[in-house]
Scaffold this motif. Structure first.
Motif, mmCIF file in Angstrom:
data_model
loop_
_atom_site.group_PDB
_atom_site.id
_atom_site.type_symbol
_atom_site.label_atom_id
_atom_site.label_comp_id
_atom_site.label_asym_id
_atom_site.label_seq_id
_atom_site.Cartn_x
_atom_site.Cartn_y
_atom_site.Cartn_z
ATOM 1 N N PRO A 138 0.746 -1.203 -0.119
ATOM 2 C CA PRO A 138 0.271 0.009 -0.051
ATOM 3 C C PRO A 138 0.946 1.180 -0.235
ATOM 4 O O PRO A 138 0.334 2.300 -0.672
ATOM 5 C CB PRO A 138 -0.744 0.063 1.454
ATOM 6 C CG PRO A 138 -0.947 -1.419 1.616
ATOM 7 C CD PRO A 138 0.347 -2.090 0.966
ATOM 8 N N LYS A 139 1.920 1.238 0.726
ATOM 9 C CA LYS A 139 2.927 2.504 0.892
ATOM 10 C C LYS A 139 3.365 2.756 -0.709
ATOM 11 O O LYS A 139 3.258 3.947 -1.320
ATOM 12 C CB LYS A 139 4.022 2.110 1.678
ATOM 13 C CG LYS A 139 4.903 3.293 1.662
ATOM 14 C CD LYS A 139 6.237 2.978 2.578
ATOM 15 C CE LYS A 139 7.114 4.187 2.731
ATOM 16 N NZ LYS A 139 7.590 4.715 1.661
ATOM 17 N N HIS A 142 0.382 3.848 -3.037
ATOM 18 C CA HIS A 142 -0.226 5.228 -2.514
ATOM 19 C C HIS A 142 0.806 6.235 -3.205
ATOM 20 O O HIS A 142 0.280 7.441 -3.759
ATOM 21 C CB HIS A 142 -0.241 5.266 -0.876
ATOM 22 C CG HIS A 142 -1.066 6.604 -0.621
ATOM 23 N ND1 HIS A 142 -0.033 7.677 -0.076
ATOM 24 C CD2 HIS A 142 -1.884 7.252 -0.564
ATOM 25 C CE1 HIS A 142 -0.567 8.594 0.175
ATOM 26 N NE2 HIS A 142 -1.719 8.350 -0.105
ATOM 27 N N GLU A 143 2.161 6.062 -3.005
ATOM 28 C CA GLU A 143 3.054 7.077 -3.500
ATOM 29 C C GLU A 143 3.048 7.068 -5.085
ATOM 30 O O GLU A 143 3.210 8.087 -5.622
ATOM 31 C CB GLU A 143 4.572 6.655 -3.129
ATOM 32 C CG GLU A 143 4.948 6.837 -1.687
ATOM 33 C CD GLU A 143 6.341 6.398 -1.259
ATOM 34 O OE1 GLU A 143 6.936 5.584 -1.946
ATOM 35 O OE2 GLU A 143 6.485 6.389 -0.045
ATOM 36 N N ILE A 147 -3.742 4.176 -5.263
ATOM 37 C CA ILE A 147 -4.860 4.179 -4.090
ATOM 38 C C ILE A 147 -4.588 5.151 -3.237
ATOM 39 O O ILE A 147 -3.636 6.037 -3.195
ATOM 40 C CB ILE A 147 -4.334 2.770 -3.128
ATOM 41 C CG1 ILE A 147 -3.209 2.841 -2.535
ATOM 42 C CG2 ILE A 147 -4.299 1.360 -4.020
ATOM 43 C CD1 ILE A 147 -2.800 2.001 -1.402
ATOM 44 N N ARG A 148 -5.683 5.265 -2.318
ATOM 45 C CA ARG A 148 -5.867 6.707 -1.333
ATOM 46 C C ARG A 148 -5.893 5.722 0.078
ATOM 47 O O ARG A 148 -6.286 4.768 0.063
ATOM 48 C CB ARG A 148 -7.013 7.436 -1.724
ATOM 49 C CG ARG A 148 -8.300 6.814 -1.645
ATOM 50 C CD ARG A 148 -9.424 8.080 -1.921
ATOM 51 N NE ARG A 148 -10.824 7.208 -2.009
ATOM 52 C CZ ARG A 148 -11.187 6.860 -3.203
ATOM 53 N NH1 ARG A 148 -10.677 6.925 -4.453
ATOM 54 N NH2 ARG A 148 -12.327 6.253 -3.440
ATOM 55 N N ARG A 149 -5.710 6.634 1.040
ATOM 56 C CA ARG A 149 -5.984 6.065 2.283
ATOM 57 C C ARG A 149 -6.708 6.721 3.236
ATOM 58 O O ARG A 149 -6.799 8.157 2.843
ATOM 59 C CB ARG A 149 -4.689 5.610 3.020
ATOM 60 C CG ARG A 149 -3.626 6.797 3.048
ATOM 61 C CD ARG A 149 -2.226 6.432 3.802
ATOM 62 N NE ARG A 149 -1.350 7.470 3.845
ATOM 63 C CZ ARG A 149 -0.328 7.420 3.843
ATOM 64 N NH1 ARG A 149 0.368 6.433 3.586
ATOM 65 N NH2 ARG A 149 0.229 8.552 3.732
ATOM 66 N N ARG A 150 -7.380 6.477 4.144
ATOM 67 C CA ARG A 150 -7.926 7.348 5.375
ATOM 68 C C ARG A 150 -8.386 6.393 6.264
ATOM 69 O O ARG A 150 -8.418 5.115 6.453
ATOM 70 C CB ARG A 150 -9.302 7.831 4.579
ATOM 71 C CG ARG A 150 -10.714 6.939 4.474
ATOM 72 C CD ARG A 150 -11.780 7.434 4.057
ATOM 73 N NE ARG A 150 -12.667 6.443 3.656
ATOM 74 C CZ ARG A 150 -13.676 6.018 4.574
ATOM 75 N NH1 ARG A 150 -13.669 6.343 5.561
ATOM 76 N NH2 ARG A 150 -14.229 4.994 3.987
ATOM 77 N N TYR A 158 -7.474 1.327 2.710
ATOM 78 C CA TYR A 158 -7.163 1.760 1.434
ATOM 79 C C TYR A 158 -8.013 1.245 0.590
ATOM 80 O O TYR A 158 -8.862 0.445 0.405
ATOM 81 C CB TYR A 158 -5.915 0.939 1.146
ATOM 82 C CG TYR A 158 -4.612 1.093 2.080
ATOM 83 C CD1 TYR A 158 -3.706 2.317 1.904
ATOM 84 C CD2 TYR A 158 -4.508 0.344 3.203
ATOM 85 C CE1 TYR A 158 -2.788 2.343 2.922
ATOM 86 C CE2 TYR A 158 -3.384 0.433 4.258
ATOM 87 C CZ TYR A 158 -2.583 1.688 3.861
ATOM 88 O OH TYR A 158 -1.651 1.866 5.259
ATOM 89 N N ARG A 160 -8.583 1.948 -4.245
ATOM 90 C CA ARG A 160 -7.935 2.290 -5.638
ATOM 91 C C ARG A 160 -8.639 3.744 -5.892
ATOM 92 O O ARG A 160 -9.671 4.247 -5.668
ATOM 93 C CB ARG A 160 -8.492 1.529 -6.512
ATOM 94 C CG ARG A 160 -7.746 -0.076 -6.839
ATOM 95 C CD ARG A 160 -8.161 -0.554 -8.040
ATOM 96 N NE ARG A 160 -9.352 -0.932 -8.278
ATOM 97 C CZ ARG A 160 -9.985 -2.065 -8.377
ATOM 98 N NH1 ARG A 160 -9.049 -3.112 -7.806
ATOM 99 N NH2 ARG A 160 -11.139 -2.505 -8.649
ATOM 100 N N THR A 161 -7.685 4.493 -6.335
ATOM 101 C CA THR A 161 -8.131 5.731 -6.900
ATOM 102 C C THR A 161 -8.640 5.518 -8.395
ATOM 103 O O THR A 161 -8.609 4.328 -9.128
ATOM 104 C CB THR A 161 -6.744 6.869 -6.989
ATOM 105 O OG1 THR A 161 -5.826 6.234 -7.914
ATOM 106 C CG2 THR A 161 -6.325 7.041 -5.652
#
Length: 174
Positions: A138-139, A142-143, A147-150, A158, A160-161
């Motif tokens: 995920p790191k 995300h970078e 993907i996005r995280r909240r 996590y 997907r964007t």
């Protein structure tokens, strides 16, 4: 297949923010739909409509595949329905082909699984990968903007964007 009530709550909260009550109730069960103007249908006719002004209405996700309605008149009503979130089982897809070649099979599998919100704990259960491996994926994703995280309580979820969705579709994973 194990069902995930926590994932259900997250998925429905997201639907509520995107499309209101009509989106939340869509697919909840036969006859369940938002009628508008503060009205909700929770079963198919021939039952007469009823009003419950001032009462609590609870939505309770459960693991059985069948739902029901229950109440403690006149103050509390509940719609008990099968949860949407999936923790393990049929959703696991091999990440072979172009997407697996591009990202690596393990990372591509994580991206495929993030079509709905998941924590690293969910990803470990679904993939069978170790926490250390799953935590790195995920790191990196995300970078890369895939993907996005909240935060949801103590968990980080996590998903997907749009860029991640496009990549999955282009790689034949959708």
């Amino acid at each position: 297949m194990a069902r995930d009530p926590g994932g259900d709550v997250v998925a429905r909260a997201e639907r509520l923010s995107r499309g209101g009550w009509a989106a939340v109730l869509e697919g909840m069960g036969p006859g369940t739909r938002w009628l508008g103007e503060g009205r909700l249908q929770i079963n198919s006719p021939p039952y007469p409509p009823g009003e419950i002004p001032g009462a609590d209405l609870l939505f309770v996700p459960v693991t059985p595949r069948r739902g029901w309605v229950t109440w403690d008149e006149p103050h509390r009503y509940a719609v008990v329905d099968p949860c949407d979130g999936v923790l393990a089982g049929t959703e696991r897809r091999p990440a072979s082909g172009p997407l697996g070649a591009l990202l690596g099979a393990a990372r591509a599998e994580v991206l495929l699984l993030l079509g709905s919100p998941r924590s690293t704990t969910h990803l470990v259960a679904l993939t069978g990968q170790g926490l250390g491996s799953v935590g790195r994926h995920p790191k990196v994703l995300h970078e890369a903007g895939l993907i996005r995280r909240r935060r949801a309580g103590r968990s980080v979820l996590y998903r997907r964007t749009e860029a991640g969705e496009s990549l999955v579709r282009a790689g034949g994973g959708a």
